[in-house]
Design a protein around this motif. Structure first.
Motif, short mmCIF file in Angstrom:
data_model
loop_
_atom_site.label_atom_id
_atom_site.label_comp_id
_atom_site.label_asym_id
_atom_site.label_seq_id
_atom_site.Cartn_x
_atom_site.Cartn_y
_atom_site.Cartn_z
N ARG A 1 0.84 -1.21 0.00
CA ARG A 1 0.00 0.00 0.00
C ARG A 1 0.87 1.26 0.00
O ARG A 1 0.59 2.22 -0.72
CB ARG A 1 -0.92 -0.01 1.22
CG ARG A 1 -1.97 1.06 1.23
CD ARG A 1 -2.97 0.94 0.14
NE ARG A 1 -3.58 -0.39 0.08
CZ ARG A 1 -4.24 -0.86 -0.97
NH1 ARG A 1 -4.36 -0.13 -2.04
NH2 ARG A 1 -4.76 -2.06 -0.96
N CYS B 1 2.43 -8.85 -7.35
CA CYS B 1 1.24 -8.02 -7.53
C CYS B 1 1.75 -6.59 -7.55
O CYS B 1 2.18 -6.06 -6.54
CB CYS B 1 0.28 -8.22 -6.37
SG CYS B 1 -1.14 -7.12 -6.43
N ASN C 1 -0.63 -11.92 1.37
CA ASN C 1 0.35 -10.88 1.03
C ASN C 1 1.65 -11.08 1.81
O ASN C 1 1.69 -11.82 2.80
CB ASN C 1 -0.22 -9.46 1.24
CG ASN C 1 -0.20 -9.00 2.68
OD1 ASN C 1 -0.30 -9.80 3.60
ND2 ASN C 1 -0.06 -7.69 2.86
N PRO D 1 -8.99 -8.86 -3.31
CA PRO D 1 -7.79 -9.71 -3.34
C PRO D 1 -7.89 -10.89 -2.37
O PRO D 1 -7.38 -11.98 -2.68
CB PRO D 1 -6.64 -8.78 -2.95
CG PRO D 1 -7.26 -7.57 -2.35
CD PRO D 1 -8.63 -7.46 -2.94
N PHE E 1 -6.58 -11.10 -9.41
CA PHE E 1 -6.25 -11.77 -8.15
C PHE E 1 -6.53 -13.27 -8.21
O PHE E 1 -5.86 -14.06 -7.54
CB PHE E 1 -7.04 -11.15 -6.99
CG PHE E 1 -6.81 -9.67 -6.80
CD1 PHE E 1 -7.87 -8.78 -6.74
CD2 PHE E 1 -5.52 -9.18 -6.69
CE1 PHE E 1 -7.66 -7.42 -6.55
CE2 PHE E 1 -5.29 -7.82 -6.51
CZ PHE E 1 -6.37 -6.95 -6.44
C1 GZL Z 1 -3.59 -6.03 -3.92
C2 GZL Z 1 -3.76 -5.08 -2.75
C3 GZL Z 1 -3.45 -5.78 -1.48
C4 GZL Z 1 -1.99 -6.23 -1.38
C5 GZL Z 1 -1.77 -6.06 0.08
O1 GZL Z 1 -3.78 -5.37 -5.11
O2 GZL Z 1 -5.09 -4.60 -2.69
O3 GZL Z 1 -3.68 -4.87 -0.42
O4 GZL Z 1 -1.76 -7.53 -1.82
C6 GZL Z 1 -2.44 -4.72 0.31
O5 GZL Z 1 -0.42 -6.04 0.48
O6 GZL Z 1 -2.63 -4.47 1.65
#
Ligand code: GZL
Length: 323
Positions: A49, A277, A229, A175, A141
């Motif tokens: 983020r 990602c 993540n 996600p 995703f």
């Molecule tokens: C993915 C994103 C997710 C990430 C995380 O596009 O929205 O949110 O994978 C983040 O790390 O917090």
């Protein structure tokens, strides 16, 4: 270009048509420096983020386009408040990353009624009415979850049984929903794979650590952690080491994102595989905004290019990683 209240706009338009000098030249006359965009960010919950925010703010600064920015601290009500404030300010375009998939129709209808186009970045909404947004820019995703599952199938080809702990992202987030779906689609084909526990760590390192500590107590013989993540995977590493086990060996770990801290753990052998990602959406978002303001067509769904990393590839890639 700043938007006018209806009466003022009519006045400005008359002034423009009369060719009178002075005052605002009215809508459509300015370049980039007249565009005003409102962006409602999820929060600052993860390394991904932070990189995403940096990419967006940097791209709009570079483009000379005014960006009003808000951090919702991962609360949907704060994002809705921010979007309403952008509507009040009559920005030219609203962009946001919906913290969860549901509950957006009302506020998106308000933006549509105000004539303000909305661009979704990073995360999607589950609205049935896709006229409520002009474009979605982000990752697939489900594909990311499938890539993680395909690595697991290959990595555990010779195993008779594989016990898996899944650290889920924010409950209700696209996600989290889709990475779980894609992963299950792939490993579900073979009953030797068993998800013995699955719980949200809210995409944070502390959340991943707390959940993994608890799940390790109830599932001491787990073989693999699938974290939605890197940050939750890094938290799980702390919990696994605190339990006297070796992450990446006693318990293998597969994550999604490929942020620098995750790639370092991968290079160090504590994570076994990462599905990328990309958070670098800023330049593409500027391009979409310019097209929308100019009344040009934009694609409804723009999916970002992404790859995967093994431990060896992480060692190679680390020196050049932007985030
Ligand atoms: C993915 C994103 C997710 C990430 C995380 O596009 O929205 O949110 O994978 C983040 O790390 O917090």
């Amino acid at each position: 270009m700043k938007r006018f209240a209806p009466i003022a706009a009519a006045g400005a338009l008359l002034v423009a048509l009369a060719g009178c000098a002075g005052g605002d030249a009215g809508p459509g006359a300015g370049g980039d420096d007249d565009i005003v965009v409102g962006f409602a960010q999820v929060g600052a919950e993860s390394g991904w983020r932070t990189a995403n925010t940096k990419s967006i703010q940097g791209a709009f600064e570079e483009a000379g386009i005014e960006l009003k920015f808000s951090d919702a601290q991962q609360k949907q009500e704060n994002q809705i408040k921010a979007i309403r404030s952008y509507i009040q300010q009559q920005v030219d375009v609203i962009a946001f990353s919906p913290v969860v998939e549901s509950g957006w129709d009302t506020v998106l209808k308000e933006a549509k009624d105000a004539g303000i186009p909305v661009v979704l970045t990073d995360r999607a909404v589950d609205s049935k009415d896709d006229s409520l947004y002009v474009s979605f820019l982000g990752s697939d995703f489900i594909e990311e979850g499938k890539k993680a599952g395909e690595w697991v199938v290959q990595e555990f080809a010779d195993a008779d049984s594989v016990k898996i702990v899944q650290l889920e992202g924010t409950t209700g987030a696209a996600p989290a929903n889709d990475r779980a779906e894609g992963f299950a689609d792939v490993i579900g084909a073979d009953p030797k794979f068993e998800i013995v526990a699955s719980q949200t760590g809210d995409f944070t390192r502390s959340g991943g650590k707390q959940v993994m500590e608890a799940l390790l107590k109830s599932n001491p013989d787990v073989d693999l952690v699938y974290a939605h993540n890197d940050d939750m995977g890094l938290g799980a590493i702390e919990a696994i080491e605190a339990a006297g086990l070796v992450p990446g060996q006693d318990i293998k770990i597969v994550t999604v994102d490929a942020v620098k801290d995750g790639m370092q753990a991968l290079a160090d052998g504590k994570i076994n595989f990462i599905v990328e990602c990309s958070p670098l959406l800023g330049e593409q978002l500027v391009d979409i905004v310019r097209k929308v303001v100019a009344g040009e067509e934009v694609e409804k769904r723009i999916v970002t290019e992404e790859t995967t990393f093994t431990q060896e590839q992480a060692v190679e890639a680390l020196p050049d990683r932007q985030y």
